[in-house]
Scaffold this motif. Structure first.
Motif, PDB file in Angstrom:
ATOM      1  N   TYR A  19     -53.508  16.074  46.128  1.00  0.00           N
ATOM      2  CA  TYR A  19     -53.913  16.763  47.356  1.00  0.00           C
ATOM      3  C   TYR A  19     -52.700  17.111  48.201  1.00  0.00           C
ATOM      4  O   TYR A  19     -51.624  16.566  48.020  1.00  0.00           O
ATOM      5  CB  TYR A  19     -54.919  15.897  48.131  1.00  0.00           C
ATOM      6  CG  TYR A  19     -56.138  15.635  47.290  1.00  0.00           C
ATOM      7  CD1 TYR A  19     -57.173  16.554  47.222  1.00  0.00           C
ATOM      8  CD2 TYR A  19     -56.218  14.496  46.493  1.00  0.00           C
ATOM      9  CE1 TYR A  19     -58.265  16.350  46.395  1.00  0.00           C
ATOM     10  CE2 TYR A  19     -57.313  14.277  45.661  1.00  0.00           C
ATOM     11  CZ  TYR A  19     -58.329  15.206  45.618  1.00  0.00           C
ATOM     12  OH  TYR A  19     -59.396  15.009  44.792  1.00  0.00           O
ATOM     13  N   ARG A  20     -52.877  18.046  49.135  1.00  0.00           N
ATOM     14  CA  ARG A  20     -51.747  18.597  49.891  1.00  0.00           C
ATOM     15  C   ARG A  20     -51.759  18.289  51.386  1.00  0.00           C
ATOM     16  O   ARG A  20     -50.742  18.384  52.040  1.00  0.00           O
ATOM     17  CB  ARG A  20     -51.695  20.124  49.720  1.00  0.00           C
ATOM     18  CG  ARG A  20     -51.372  20.555  48.308  1.00  0.00           C
ATOM     19  CD  ARG A  20     -49.917  20.216  48.026  1.00  0.00           C
ATOM     20  NE  ARG A  20     -49.528  20.544  46.685  1.00  0.00           N
ATOM     21  CZ  ARG A  20     -49.373  19.652  45.720  1.00  0.00           C
ATOM     22  NH1 ARG A  20     -49.596  18.397  45.928  1.00  0.00           N
ATOM     23  NH2 ARG A  20     -48.990  20.032  44.524  1.00  0.00           N
ATOM     24  N   TRP A  21     -52.910  18.009  51.976  1.00  0.00           N
ATOM     25  CA  TRP A  21     -53.016  17.781  53.426  1.00  0.00           C
ATOM     26  C   TRP A  21     -53.933  16.586  53.625  1.00  0.00           C
ATOM     27  O   TRP A  21     -54.941  16.446  52.914  1.00  0.00           O
ATOM     28  CB  TRP A  21     -53.596  19.026  54.095  1.00  0.00           C
ATOM     29  CG  TRP A  21     -53.649  18.973  55.586  1.00  0.00           C
ATOM     30  CD1 TRP A  21     -52.678  19.365  56.461  1.00  0.00           C
ATOM     31  CD2 TRP A  21     -54.732  18.506  56.397  1.00  0.00           C
ATOM     32  NE1 TRP A  21     -53.084  19.170  57.757  1.00  0.00           N
ATOM     33  CE2 TRP A  21     -54.347  18.640  57.747  1.00  0.00           C
ATOM     34  CE3 TRP A  21     -55.987  17.974  56.128  1.00  0.00           C
ATOM     35  CZ2 TRP A  21     -55.163  18.280  58.811  1.00  0.00           C
ATOM     36  CZ3 TRP A  21     -56.808  17.611  57.172  1.00  0.00           C
ATOM     37  CH2 TRP A  21     -56.393  17.772  58.501  1.00  0.00           C
ATOM     38  N   PHE A  22     -53.602  15.707  54.572  1.00  0.00           N
ATOM     39  CA  PHE A  22     -54.341  14.455  54.739  1.00  0.00           C
ATOM     40  C   PHE A  22     -54.689  14.209  56.196  1.00  0.00           C
ATOM     41  O   PHE A  22     -53.936  14.578  57.099  1.00  0.00           O
ATOM     42  CB  PHE A  22     -53.497  13.270  54.235  1.00  0.00           C
ATOM     43  CG  PHE A  22     -53.190  13.355  52.773  1.00  0.00           C
ATOM     44  CD1 PHE A  22     -54.038  12.769  51.838  1.00  0.00           C
ATOM     45  CD2 PHE A  22     -52.075  14.029  52.314  1.00  0.00           C
ATOM     46  CE1 PHE A  22     -53.766  12.856  50.485  1.00  0.00           C
ATOM     47  CE2 PHE A  22     -51.786  14.115  50.964  1.00  0.00           C
ATOM     48  CZ  PHE A  22     -52.637  13.533  50.045  1.00  0.00           C
ATOM     49  N   THR A  23     -55.819  13.560  56.399  1.00  0.00           N
ATOM     50  CA  THR A  23     -56.212  13.073  57.719  1.00  0.00           C
ATOM     51  C   THR A  23     -56.905  11.736  57.534  1.00  0.00           C
ATOM     52  O   THR A  23     -57.570  11.506  56.522  1.00  0.00           O
ATOM     53  CB  THR A  23     -57.106  14.089  58.466  1.00  0.00           C
ATOM     54  OG1 THR A  23     -57.251  13.664  59.817  1.00  0.00           O
ATOM     55  CG2 THR A  23     -58.450  14.268  57.809  1.00  0.00           C
ATOM     56  N   GLU A  24     -56.724  10.869  58.502  1.00  0.00           N
ATOM     57  CA  GLU A  24     -57.284   9.520  58.426  1.00  0.00           C
ATOM     58  C   GLU A  24     -58.350   9.333  59.493  1.00  0.00           C
ATOM     59  O   GLU A  24     -58.234   9.884  60.596  1.00  0.00           O
ATOM     60  CB  GLU A  24     -56.161   8.506  58.633  1.00  0.00           C
ATOM     61  CG  GLU A  24     -56.576   7.071  58.396  1.00  0.00           C
ATOM     62  CD  GLU A  24     -55.412   6.111  58.528  1.00  0.00           C
ATOM     63  OE1 GLU A  24     -55.395   5.358  59.530  1.00  0.00           O
ATOM     64  OE2 GLU A  24     -54.537   6.101  57.641  1.00  0.00           O
ATOM     65  N   MET A  25     -59.376   8.546  59.161  1.00  0.00           N
ATOM     66  CA  MET A  25     -60.421   8.218  60.138  1.00  0.00           C
ATOM     67  C   MET A  25     -60.976   6.835  59.825  1.00  0.00           C
ATOM     68  O   MET A  25     -60.943   6.400  58.675  1.00  0.00           O
ATOM     69  CB  MET A  25     -61.516   9.290  60.147  1.00  0.00           C
ATOM     70  CG  MET A  25     -62.208   9.533  58.832  1.00  0.00           C
ATOM     71  SD  MET A  25     -63.154  11.067  58.795  1.00  0.00           S
ATOM     72  CE  MET A  25     -61.872  12.245  58.378  1.00  0.00           C
ATOM     73  N   PRO A  26     -61.486   6.152  60.842  1.00  0.00           N
ATOM     74  CA  PRO A  26     -62.059   4.823  60.601  1.00  0.00           C
ATOM     75  C   PRO A  26     -63.499   4.920  60.115  1.00  0.00           C
ATOM     76  O   PRO A  26     -64.182   5.913  60.364  1.00  0.00           O
ATOM     77  CB  PRO A  26     -62.012   4.171  61.986  1.00  0.00           C
ATOM     78  CG  PRO A  26     -62.197   5.331  62.919  1.00  0.00           C
ATOM     79  CD  PRO A  26     -61.471   6.492  62.269  1.00  0.00           C
ATOM     80  N   THR A  27     -63.927   3.899  59.411  1.00  0.00           N
ATOM     81  CA  THR A  27     -65.360   3.760  59.185  1.00  0.00           C
ATOM     82  C   THR A  27     -65.941   3.086  60.428  1.00  0.00           C
ATOM     83  O   THR A  27     -65.205   2.526  61.239  1.00  0.00           O
ATOM     84  CB  THR A  27     -65.661   2.899  57.942  1.00  0.00           C
ATOM     85  OG1 THR A  27     -65.020   1.637  58.085  1.00  0.00           O
ATOM     86  CG2 THR A  27     -65.205   3.582  56.668  1.00  0.00           C
ATOM     87  N   ARG A  28     -67.253   3.190  60.559  1.00  0.00           N
ATOM     88  CA  ARG A  28     -67.936   2.584  61.697  1.00  0.00           C
ATOM     89  C   ARG A  28     -68.976   1.594  61.172  1.00  0.00           C
ATOM     90  O   ARG A  28     -69.449   1.726  60.036  1.00  0.00           O
ATOM     91  CB  ARG A  28     -68.631   3.671  62.531  1.00  0.00           C
ATOM     92  CG  ARG A  28     -67.665   4.756  62.997  1.00  0.00           C
ATOM     93  CD  ARG A  28     -68.372   6.007  63.420  1.00  0.00           C
ATOM     94  NE  ARG A  28     -69.238   6.488  62.348  1.00  0.00           N
ATOM     95  CZ  ARG A  28     -70.136   7.452  62.503  1.00  0.00           C
ATOM     96  NH1 ARG A  28     -70.283   8.032  63.678  1.00  0.00           N
ATOM     97  NH2 ARG A  28     -70.881   7.839  61.499  1.00  0.00           N
TER      98      ARG A  28
END
Length: 148
Positions: free
Chosen positions: A12-21
């Motif tokens: 993959y080329r672009w990344f973003t992070e997020m939390p689980t809830r």
């Protein structure tokens, strides 16, 4: 019949992070399948906004989702962090196919892989496809993987 290889972050080329809830977990103790679609929808929207393709209030062209698919490979649970990786699988005249890997914490192997197809239409008149906005074409070109 052999299974496809499990994708890794290098795919993959672009990344973003997020939390689980907490509410993402289901009665089986892992993130419910529908939540993965929220992760991928959020990742694509963030990519578009960060590349100045989508302005929620003023964009004259918008992408409508016409097809999605998700293949679940390994469980994710609260309180894991999720990283979504994006690449462009196809860049058409009026459509784009985003391919996403959903990764748990710092793991290199994807917990899920998905695709998400947008067809671009006029926000005011959503009955006919329009060409991809130039900014999207420019940003998406950076997501294309080199030919194998």
């Amino acid at each position: 019949m052999s299974r496809p290889a499990v994708p890794t972050r290098a795919d993959y080329r672009w990344f973003t992070e997020m939390p689980t809830r907490w509410m993402d977990n289901d009665v089986y103790g892992h993130v419910n399948n529908v939540t993965y679609y929220s992760f991928i929808d959020t990742a694509v929207a963030l990519f578009l906004m960060q590349n100045q393709v989508l302005d929620l209030a003023t964009s004259t062209e918008v992408g409508l989702v016409v097809e999605t698919q998700c293949r679940y490979l390994a469980p994710i649970t609260f309180p894991d962090r999720v990283t979504c990786g994006i690449r462009c699988g196809r860049l058409g005249t009026s459509s784009i196919r985003y391919e996403l890997g959903v990764f748990r914490n710092d793991e290199d192997a994807a917990s899920a892989e998905a695709y998400f197809i947008h067809v671009y239409v006029s926000r005011a008149q959503q009955d006919r496809a329009v060409p991809l906005p130039p900014r999207l074409r420019e940003a998406a070109t950076r997501l294309l993987l080199p030919p194998a």
